[in-house]
Write a protein that holds these residues in place. Structure first.
Motif, short mmCIF file in Angstrom:
data_model
loop_
_atom_site.label_atom_id
_atom_site.label_comp_id
_atom_site.label_asym_id
_atom_site.label_seq_id
_atom_site.Cartn_x
_atom_site.Cartn_y
_atom_site.Cartn_z
N ASP A 44 0.93 -1.31 0.08
CA ASP A 44 0.03 -0.12 0.03
C ASP A 44 0.57 1.30 0.03
O ASP A 44 0.32 2.25 -0.60
CB ASP A 44 -1.10 0.35 1.13
N LEU A 45 2.21 1.38 0.69
CA LEU A 45 3.24 2.03 0.77
C LEU A 45 3.24 3.00 -0.84
O LEU A 45 3.63 3.65 -1.15
CB LEU A 45 4.62 2.06 1.13
N GLN A 46 3.48 1.16 -1.81
CA GLN A 46 4.09 1.71 -2.77
C GLN A 46 3.05 2.29 -3.71
O GLN A 46 2.89 2.96 -4.59
CB GLN A 46 4.25 0.54 -3.66
N LEU A 47 1.44 1.57 -3.65
CA LEU A 47 0.44 2.55 -4.78
C LEU A 47 0.31 3.28 -3.59
O LEU A 47 0.16 4.89 -4.68
CB LEU A 47 -0.73 1.60 -3.99
N GLU A 48 -0.03 4.36 -3.20
CA GLU A 48 -0.07 5.52 -1.95
C GLU A 48 1.42 6.38 -2.95
O GLU A 48 1.18 7.25 -3.48
CB GLU A 48 0.11 5.89 -0.71
N ARG A 49 2.78 5.95 -3.33
CA ARG A 49 4.04 6.66 -3.77
C ARG A 49 3.49 6.92 -5.07
O ARG A 49 3.60 7.93 -5.72
CB ARG A 49 4.99 6.16 -3.41
N GLY A 51 0.48 7.02 -6.36
CA GLY A 51 -0.89 8.38 -6.41
C GLY A 51 -1.87 7.31 -6.86
O GLY A 51 -3.01 8.03 -7.11
N LEU A 52 -2.04 6.23 -6.06
CA LEU A 52 -3.24 5.65 -5.72
C LEU A 52 -3.67 4.45 -4.65
O LEU A 52 -3.14 5.20 -3.90
CB LEU A 52 -2.45 4.04 -6.93
N PRO A 53 -4.68 4.87 -4.90
CA PRO A 53 -5.46 3.99 -3.48
C PRO A 53 -4.77 2.82 -2.78
O PRO A 53 -4.88 2.28 -3.69
CB PRO A 53 -6.84 3.97 -3.94
N GLY A 54 -4.76 2.23 -1.80
CA GLY A 54 -4.42 1.25 -1.12
C GLY A 54 -5.91 0.71 -0.69
O GLY A 54 -6.64 1.19 -1.12
N VAL A 58 -7.39 2.95 5.98
CA VAL A 58 -6.74 3.70 7.08
C VAL A 58 -5.10 4.17 5.93
O VAL A 58 -4.63 2.70 5.43
CB VAL A 58 -6.06 3.33 8.09
N PRO A 59 -4.59 4.83 5.40
CA PRO A 59 -3.61 5.57 4.93
C PRO A 59 -2.33 4.67 5.27
O PRO A 59 -2.43 4.53 6.51
CB PRO A 59 -3.12 6.61 4.82
N ALA A 60 -1.93 3.67 4.42
CA ALA A 60 -0.62 3.37 4.30
C ALA A 60 0.52 4.12 5.21
O ALA A 60 1.13 3.67 6.41
CB ALA A 60 0.12 2.72 3.19
N ALA A 61 0.83 5.66 4.92
CA ALA A 61 1.94 6.38 6.02
C ALA A 61 1.40 6.38 7.15
O ALA A 61 1.87 6.01 8.01
CB ALA A 61 1.49 7.56 5.05
N VAL A 255 4.38 -4.82 -5.86
CA VAL A 255 2.85 -5.22 -5.01
C VAL A 255 2.51 -4.90 -4.62
O VAL A 255 2.08 -6.47 -5.70
CB VAL A 255 1.85 -4.20 -5.81
N ARG A 256 2.65 -5.92 -3.20
CA ARG A 256 1.86 -7.67 -3.19
C ARG A 256 2.83 -8.84 -3.17
O ARG A 256 1.90 -9.41 -4.51
CB ARG A 256 0.80 -7.70 -2.77
N LEU A 257 3.89 -8.86 -3.50
CA LEU A 257 4.46 -10.20 -3.15
C LEU A 257 4.08 -11.25 -3.45
O LEU A 257 3.57 -11.04 -2.14
CB LEU A 257 6.42 -10.08 -3.38
N PRO A 258 4.16 -12.35 -3.91
CA PRO A 258 4.10 -12.19 -5.52
C PRO A 258 2.85 -12.48 -6.29
O PRO A 258 2.86 -13.01 -7.78
CB PRO A 258 4.41 -14.27 -5.73
N GLY A 259 2.17 -12.06 -5.92
CA GLY A 259 0.60 -11.07 -6.98
C GLY A 259 0.70 -10.00 -7.82
O GLY A 259 -0.35 -10.80 -9.28
N SER A 260 1.09 -9.40 -7.67
CA SER A 260 0.89 -8.07 -8.42
C SER A 260 2.19 -7.31 -8.71
O SER A 260 2.55 -7.06 -7.51
CB SER A 260 -0.26 -7.51 -8.83
#
Length: 492
Positions: A44-49, A51-54, A58-61, A255-260
């Motif tokens: 989710d941190l990678q997604l937020e970075r 600019g995409l929603p996790g 609750v915000p990953a940060a 993102v979410r190894l090894p899923g996507s």
């Protein structure tokens, strides 16, 4: 399947900090559940970075700050701080260089970019000086760029890598001719346009297409991702989401190894887009094949020498006309592209050699003015008339450039090992001819997958080579020889 995600924020821009409020740090349950939570948090941190929603409301940060103790226990604190933008920022211009076709427009855009770089000169110099001072111990200063420890053998290789600074103006001028770009200044303010190879296939046709047709981006992604799946480089269930933005470099984020994974690409297709995709798919495969039972910190730790060397190996396959033909590219265009890719590698290696030369030269500088003088001297040797401020800015990524330059040599060693074990394709050492080279053998790709799946110390550049050198069956028709420099491989 590949999904397009349009108009996302540039993934290099950190998110704003979120206020910290009470929240459950992790779900109750087993250690395995806790590990899954932390990995989802990193995703989710990678997604937020980007600019995409996790996936968590609750915000990953905020969750990361609540989970500071757990992240520290796992050795991931600095990595997370980097994702949050809480480490020392790297000086960089705020504007993006405009790569539109109008030359006057590019000149104006370039002047804005250079003006910002000049304003950053003192900041860049302080950034470099502080890191050189902090790295005055046993490791080179640029090791501090990595959020996780680097393998000692790779640090040695990165520190020892060297290359001569070459005059690159002839290549730049040759790339400029098909576009009709004017004058000697071409090598200065058009070099990025040239590096993208937009003029390689000649001027646009009235329809707006290049005179040599390249596949549309969606088709190209589908072809290359499908090819990676057939070779087992991507598990069937691994999802690839694509962020498409104009005039942006390529990159990949796990993102979410090894899923996507997320794959960032420019919207337009240029000759180097084929290489970009191959290169980034290699990084994507390296993430996707990491063993699910490895310790979490090992699953997010990568040796930059191995990562870039492996990506350069896969990228090099694009230099084969047979590979390009399988993408639906006609024979004449494929020959032009293969020649361009060889030139592009020489050009890129020349720029990185300049970076290394400047790194050495800056060691004796005491002021930002002296640093600019050193950059001017190195830029002059390239023949590009490069603005010294821009060359100085590249020093903030010198670990990356070292990883590339050392990665080329490592790639060639891996190719030699594969050629010796599985054959190099035909009698002249060039498997582009389509004859039983390692790229045509399932056993070779199985061996590469096994090497990629190694984590921890075994997942270093040295560990990868150790895996390739383990005793194993050799095809009876495969000659024990090595590839000749400059040869190309064919991709199935």
């Amino acid at each position: 399947m590949t999904a397009a995600v349009p108009d996302a924020v540039h993934p290099g821009v950190p998110d704003a900090a979120h206020p910290c409020v009470p929240h459950a740090v992790h779900p109750a349950g087993s250690d395995a559940a806790h590990v899954v939570y932390v990995e989802d948090l990193l995703a989710d941190l990678q997604l937020e970075r980007a600019g995409l929603p996790g996936r968590d409301p609750v915000p990953a940060a905020r969750r990361a700050r609540q989970a500071a103790g757990e992240l520290a226990d796992l050795g991931l604190s600095r990595f997370v701080a980097e994702l949050l933008g809480e480490t020392a920022p790297v000086p960089a211009p705020a504007s993006v260089l405009d790569l539109e076709a109008d030359e006057d427009g590019r000149r104006a855009s370039y002047e804005v970019w250079c003006a910002e770089a000049r304003e950053l000169t003192d900041e860049v110099w302080r950034w470099l000086t502080e890191r050189r001072r902090a790295g005055a111990g046993q490791l080179p200063w640029w090791c501090g760029e990595s959020a996780l420890p680097l393998p000692h053998d790779s640090v040695r290789r990165l520190a020892e890598v060297t290359a001569p600074v070459r005059d690159l103006s002839e290549i730049a001028a040759a790339w400029a001719r098909p576009t009709g770009l004017r004058g000697s200044a071409t090598a200065e303010y058009n070099w990025r346009w040239l590096l993208l190879g937009k003029g390689v296939l000649g001027p646009p046709l009235p329809s707006g297409a290049l005179s040599g047709e390249l596949p549309p981006l969606n088709e190209l992604i589908t072809l290359l991702v499908g090819q990676a799946r057939r070779r087992g480089l991507l598990p069937p269930a691994h999802k690839v989401k694509v962020l498409r933005r104009p005039n942006t470099p390529s990159m990949v984020m796990p993102v979410r190894l090894p899923g996507s994974s997320l794959l960032s690409l420019p919207t337009a297709v240029t000759p180097v887009t084929v290489q970009y995709l191959q290169h980034e798919l290699a990084h994507l495969a390296e993430h996707a094949l990491r063993p699910s039972d490895a310790p979490l910190v090992e699953r997010w730790t990568f040796d930059p020498l191995r990562s870039e060397g492996w990506a350069l190996l896969l990228e090099h396959l694009a230099g084969s006309t047979a590979f390009l033909a399988r993408l639906g590219i006609d024979e004449e265009t494929a020959a032009v592209l293969a020649s361009f890719y060889a030139e592009e590698e020489r050009f890129s290696r020349g720029l990185m050699a300049a970076d290394l030369a400047l790194d050495t030269g800056l060691a004796g500088c005491r002021t930002s003015a002296e640093a600019l003088d050193a950059a001017s001297a190195v830029a002059a040797a390239t023949g590009l008339g490069w603005a010294p401020e821009l060359l100085l800015l590249r020093q903030t990524r010198v670990l990356h450039w070292r990883s590339y330059l050392a990665g080329y040599a490592w790639r060639d060693t891996v190719r030699a090992e594969l050629d010796a074990r599985f054959g190099d394709g035909d009698d002249d050492g060039n498997s582009c001819g389509g004859g039983d080279g390692w790229v045509d053998r399932d056993e070779a790709w199985a061996l590469l997958r096994s090497a990629l799946a190694r984590a921890g110390p075994a997942g270093s550049a040295a560990g990868f080579l150790d895996e390739l050198r383990l005793p194993g069956p050799t095809p009876p028709h495969a000659p024990a020889r090595t590839a000749r420099p400059g040869s190309h491989e064919e991709a199935r």
